[in-house]
Design a protein around this motif. Structure first.
Motif, PDB file in Angstrom:
ATOM      1  N   ALA A   1       8.172 -94.905  36.303  1.00  0.00           N
ATOM      2  CA  ALA A   1       7.725 -95.966  35.230  1.00  0.00           C
ATOM      3  C   ALA A   1       6.303 -96.549  35.506  1.00  0.00           C
ATOM      4  CB  ALA A   1       8.869 -97.058  35.476  1.00  0.00           C
ATOM      5  N   VAL A   2       6.270 -96.819  36.986  1.00  0.00           N
ATOM      6  CA  VAL A   2       4.626 -97.358  37.179  1.00  0.00           C
ATOM      7  C   VAL A   2       3.846 -96.282  36.844  1.00  0.00           C
ATOM      8  CG1 VAL A   2       3.339 -98.083  39.053  1.00  0.00           C
ATOM      9  CG2 VAL A   2       5.757 -98.847  38.795  1.00  0.00           C
ATOM     10  N   ALA A   3       4.167 -94.992  37.266  1.00  0.00           N
ATOM     11  CA  ALA A   3       2.906 -94.021  37.143  1.00  0.00           C
ATOM     12  C   ALA A   3       2.839 -93.660  35.828  1.00  0.00           C
ATOM     13  CB  ALA A   3       3.499 -92.605  37.500  1.00  0.00           C
TER      14      ALA A   3
ATOM     15  N   ASN B   1      -1.424 -94.717  31.887  1.00  0.00           N
ATOM     16  CA  ASN B   1      -1.066 -94.892  30.365  1.00  0.00           C
ATOM     17  C   ASN B   1      -0.553 -93.510  30.004  1.00  0.00           C
ATOM     18  OD1 ASN B   1      -4.435 -96.384  30.880  1.00  0.00           O
ATOM     19  ND2 ASN B   1      -2.677 -97.219  30.386  1.00  0.00           N
ATOM     20  N   ILE B   2       0.532 -93.065  30.203  1.00  0.00           N
ATOM     21  CA  ILE B   2       1.046 -91.795  29.747  1.00  0.00           C
ATOM     22  C   ILE B   2       2.355 -92.158  28.738  1.00  0.00           C
ATOM     23  CG2 ILE B   2       2.390 -89.753  30.408  1.00  0.00           C
ATOM     24  CD1 ILE B   2       0.694 -89.997  33.089  1.00  0.00           C
ATOM     25  N   GLY B   3       3.239 -92.725  29.131  1.00  0.00           N
ATOM     26  CA  GLY B   3       4.220 -93.328  28.236  1.00  0.00           C
ATOM     27  C   GLY B   3       5.734 -92.865  28.954  1.00  0.00           C
ATOM     28  N   PRO B   4       6.146 -91.655  28.995  1.00  0.00           N
ATOM     29  CA  PRO B   4       7.371 -91.357  29.350  1.00  0.00           C
ATOM     30  C   PRO B   4       7.246 -90.925  30.812  1.00  0.00           C
ATOM     31  CG  PRO B   4       6.378 -89.387  28.166  1.00  0.00           C
ATOM     32  CD  PRO B   4       5.610 -90.549  27.863  1.00  0.00           C
ATOM     33  N   GLY B   5       8.155 -91.053  31.460  1.00  0.00           N
ATOM     34  CA  GLY B   5       8.383 -90.758  33.113  1.00  0.00           C
ATOM     35  C   GLY B   5       9.537 -89.739  33.142  1.00  0.00           C
ATOM     36  N   LEU B   6      10.349 -90.050  34.179  1.00  0.00           N
ATOM     37  CA  LEU B   6      11.542 -89.371  34.765  1.00  0.00           C
ATOM     38  C   LEU B   6      12.860 -90.326  34.723  1.00  0.00           C
ATOM     39  CD1 LEU B   6      10.112 -86.861  37.261  1.00  0.00           C
ATOM     40  CD2 LEU B   6      10.382 -86.341  35.049  1.00  0.00           C
ATOM     41  N   GLU B   7      13.915 -89.515  34.752  1.00  0.00           N
ATOM     42  CA  GLU B   7      15.090 -90.173  34.813  1.00  0.00           C
ATOM     43  C   GLU B   7      15.225 -91.268  33.771  1.00  0.00           C
ATOM     44  OE1 GLU B   7      17.466 -89.147  36.455  1.00  0.00           O
ATOM     45  OE2 GLU B   7      16.096 -87.753  37.934  1.00  0.00           O
TER      46      GLU B   7
ATOM     47  N   GLY C   1      11.313-102.798  41.807  1.00  0.00           N
ATOM     48  CA  GLY C   1      12.379-102.248  42.552  1.00  0.00           C
ATOM     49  C   GLY C   1      13.519-103.395  42.528  1.00  0.00           C
ATOM     50  N   PHE C   2      13.132-104.805  42.475  1.00  0.00           N
ATOM     51  CA  PHE C   2      14.100-105.871  42.273  1.00  0.00           C
ATOM     52  C   PHE C   2      15.236-105.796  41.122  1.00  0.00           C
ATOM     53  CE2 PHE C   2      10.915-107.881  44.698  1.00  0.00           C
ATOM     54  CZ  PHE C   2      11.500-108.241  45.864  1.00  0.00           C
ATOM     55  N   ASP C   3      14.879-104.995  40.223  1.00  0.00           N
ATOM     56  CA  ASP C   3      15.762-104.477  39.301  1.00  0.00           C
ATOM     57  C   ASP C   3      16.915-103.674  39.778  1.00  0.00           C
ATOM     58  OD1 ASP C   3      14.469-106.135  37.461  1.00  0.00           O
ATOM     59  OD2 ASP C   3      13.658-104.656  36.121  1.00  0.00           O
ATOM     60  N   ASN C   4      16.578-103.056  40.678  1.00  0.00           N
ATOM     61  CA  ASN C   4      17.920-102.315  41.385  1.00  0.00           C
ATOM     62  C   ASN C   4      18.124-100.943  40.629  1.00  0.00           C
ATOM     63  OD1 ASN C   4      18.518-103.657  43.756  1.00  0.00           O
ATOM     64  ND2 ASN C   4      19.728-105.079  42.398  1.00  0.00           N
ATOM     65  N   PHE C   5      17.117-100.297  40.128  1.00  0.00           N
ATOM     66  CA  PHE C   5      17.228 -98.866  39.352  1.00  0.00           C
ATOM     67  C   PHE C   5      16.731 -97.915  40.572  1.00  0.00           C
ATOM     68  CE2 PHE C   5      16.240-101.653  35.685  1.00  0.00           C
ATOM     69  CZ  PHE C   5      17.785-101.530  35.111  1.00  0.00           C
ATOM     70  N   ASP C   6      17.106 -96.714  40.297  1.00  0.00           N
ATOM     71  CA  ASP C   6      16.617 -95.664  41.119  1.00  0.00           C
ATOM     72  C   ASP C   6      15.107 -95.435  41.464  1.00  0.00           C
ATOM     73  OD1 ASP C   6      15.788 -92.933  39.675  1.00  0.00           O
ATOM     74  OD2 ASP C   6      17.249 -94.189  38.551  1.00  0.00           O
ATOM     75  N   LEU C   7      14.871 -94.989  42.480  1.00  0.00           N
ATOM     76  CA  LEU C   7      13.252 -94.961  43.046  1.00  0.00           C
ATOM     77  C   LEU C   7      12.865 -93.953  42.048  1.00  0.00           C
ATOM     78  CD1 LEU C   7      11.189 -95.665  44.959  1.00  0.00           C
ATOM     79  CD2 LEU C   7      12.082 -93.822  46.557  1.00  0.00           C
ATOM     80  N   THR C   8      13.199 -92.804  41.669  1.00  0.00           N
ATOM     81  CA  THR C   8      12.376 -91.983  40.758  1.00  0.00           C
ATOM     82  C   THR C   8      12.189 -92.647  39.356  1.00  0.00           C
ATOM     83  OG1 THR C   8      13.594 -90.021  41.503  1.00  0.00           O
ATOM     84  CG2 THR C   8      12.624 -89.754  39.343  1.00  0.00           C
ATOM     85  N   THR C   9      13.117 -93.319  38.864  1.00  0.00           N
ATOM     86  CA  THR C   9      12.875 -94.188  37.650  1.00  0.00           C
ATOM     87  C   THR C   9      11.748 -95.278  37.897  1.00  0.00           C
ATOM     88  OG1 THR C   9      14.946 -93.909  36.689  1.00  0.00           O
ATOM     89  CG2 THR C   9      13.679 -95.816  35.974  1.00  0.00           C
ATOM     90  N   ASN C  10      11.864 -95.942  39.154  1.00  0.00           N
ATOM     91  CA  ASN C  10      10.818 -97.013  39.165  1.00  0.00           C
ATOM     92  C   ASN C  10       9.331 -96.460  39.471  1.00  0.00           C
ATOM     93  OD1 ASN C  10      12.756 -98.928  38.999  1.00  0.00           O
ATOM     94  ND2 ASN C  10      13.035 -99.168  41.118  1.00  0.00           N
TER      95      ASN C  10
END
Length: 479
Positions: A421-423, A428-434, A409-418
């Motif tokens: 990204a962790v999910a 071990n999936i690869g793509p996320g959202l946003e 979150g310290f990178d200051n991107f939106d919550l959905t992206t963060n």
């Protein structure tokens, strides 16, 4: 701690890594690519370090659970570091952290990439990216058990530490024979998929790399649009095999040994296929207007559901543009994951089944405090140890997930992206959202965030505890 056996096994891991790299080096020779020399140099580095480590076989070949978990964690770290060397030497990836991220993503079968344009990479590098998926899918320690007859009778501690799922059992009395059976099934399914892809007139190189990514449920594509540019037939073949590789390999063994009833009664597989069927139906209905027809909607939904629940990560469309309901279902599937004992990631269907049955048991005890009720799966009582480990796994999973979201979150991107990204990395999936959707990559994160996500990928693949044990002081005590 039996340090000598750990060092000995890591030596063999380095030598196996050198053997694995001969294939992309050979691909480099076929396509007359200078990048092939990077693999030859990497092979030399692995052998220079690995051969001295196996020259002296340890007198004490016994290793217990602690040694098994530590060996697996260190082996995967060793694989990741040495596997990143060809990217750096070939200048395909110039930044060491980025190279390590790409390699860890490959071996852990995550498929999250920092590369914006993969089509500019040499064939040998593209082959290596996909091959790391295949190596990591079943597990390099499992492969080593096929070849290296360790003494001491504690081989199962290696397999338990590396194989996904709440519990691991022998298919046959000998662990080495179990490892051979698993890899025989793995290789056979991979070869079968290659044959089906070739029937669909997919180029040989593309078919091999795609099959490696599907078998390992990894998702590294060799095209910038992942699988979108291929025919509907090829997409359907990949859909079927993604789902097949997400099934517990024990079920295939039961089918091969003609224990059909036992295989067909597997509760986890029933739930897994039921979740897929329900998700595909809802999403297909939800996106029918976007796709233009119900048939196309069903095909696209089946591909993306199969890709996400098995944590493969291939894509045929930008599902980030789908309606909220469809994206929500895919997001939930990221956490569910595939079956235990498969090459898929995620929490695993079996753990969720156990958790649901545990909740039902607790509710029953509220109504009948003196009742004795056991949790069963496939007609067998689940040991208390398995239930306890499942509950602890979920608690630690949530803690690591929360801390990871906070740190990036310290990178200051939106919550959905963060959050996704962790999910996407932890499961071990690869793509996320946003910003980390199927048409984007992870290259914009800072080095700190990438290191956090690297840890998440390794922790997700090794199911947390082998990696966490490295940070416990008592782990390193000699006795």
């Amino acid at each position: 701690m039996n340090y000598s056996i750990i060092i000995y096994i890591i030596g063999w891991i380095l030598n196996l890594q050198a053997a694995f790299m001969t294939l992309p080096a050979f691909v480099g020779i076929i396509y007359h690519e200078k990048a092939g020399f990077a693999f030859l140099a990497s092979i030399a580095i692995c052998l220079i370090i690995g051969i001295p480590l196996i020259r002296r076989k340890p007198s004490d070949g016994v290793f217990h659970t602690k040694e098994g978990y530590v060996t697996v964690a260190l082996s995967w770290i060793t694989l990741s570091i040495t596997g990143a060397i060809p990217f750096l030497l070939s200048r395909s990836i110039k930044d060491p952290v980025d190279a390590l991220f790409e390699t860890v993503s490959g071996f852990t079968t995550t498929g999250a990439s920092i590369l914006a344009d993969v089509e500019v990479l040499p064939h040998c590098v593209l082959f290596w990216r996909s091959f790391t998926h295949w190596i990591g899918g079943m597990g390099v320690l499992v492969f080593m058990l096929c070849l290296l007859p360790l003494t001491g009778g504690y081989h199962m501690n290696l397999m338990k530490a590396e194989s996904p799922g709440p519990s691991v059992s022998r298919l046959v009395p000998k662990v080495q024979s179990t490892a051979k059976i698993l890899y025989s099934i793995y290789i056979s399914l991979t070869f079968l998929q290659i044959m089906f892809l070739l029937i669909g007139k997919m180029p040989v190189f593309d078919a091999v790399c795609t099959a490696f990514g599907t078998a390992g449920t990894g998702g590294f594509g060799i095209k910038n649009d992942s699988i979108a540019g291929y025919s509907t037939y090829i997409q359907n073949v990949i859909t079927v095999f993604m789902i097949l590789f997400g099934i517990n390999f024990n079920v295939y063994f039961l089918l091969l040994t003609k224990k059909y009833m036992q295989a067909l009664k597997n509760e986890e597989v029933h739930c897994y296929l039921g979740i897929i069927a329900g998700s595909v139906t809802i999403i297909a209905f939800n996106i029918r207007n976007i796709c233009g027809s119900m048939g196309k909607a069903f095909q696209q939904a089946a591909f993306q559901v199969g890709s996400i629940i098995t944590t493969t990560g291939f894509s045929t469309t930008d599902f980030n543009q789908w309606p909220v309901v469809s994206r929500t279902i895919l997001f939930m599937l990221m956490f569910i994951g595939a079956c235990a004992g498969s090459t898929g990631g995620g929490i695993k269907v079996s753990r969720l089944v156990i958790l649901c049955k545990t909740v039902r048991k607790e509710l029953h005890l509220y109504l009948h405090p003196n009742a004795v009720k056991k949790i069963k799966m496939d007609g067998k009582t689940i040991p208390h140890e398995t239930v306890r480990s499942t509950n602890i796994f979920l608690v630690v999973y949530v803690l690591i997930f929360a801390i990871s979201v906070l740190l990036i979150g310290f990178d200051n991107f939106d919550l959905t992206t963060n959050f996704t990204a962790v999910a996407a990395t932890f499961n071990n999936i690869g793509p996320g959202l946003e910003l980390v959707g199927p048409t984007h990559n992870f290259g914009f994160f800072s080095h700190l965030s990438k290191c956090v996500l690297i840890f998440d990928m390794l922790a997700g693949r090794l199911e947390i505890f082998p990696l966490l044990l490295l940070f416990v002081r008592d782990t390193w005590k000699k006795f």
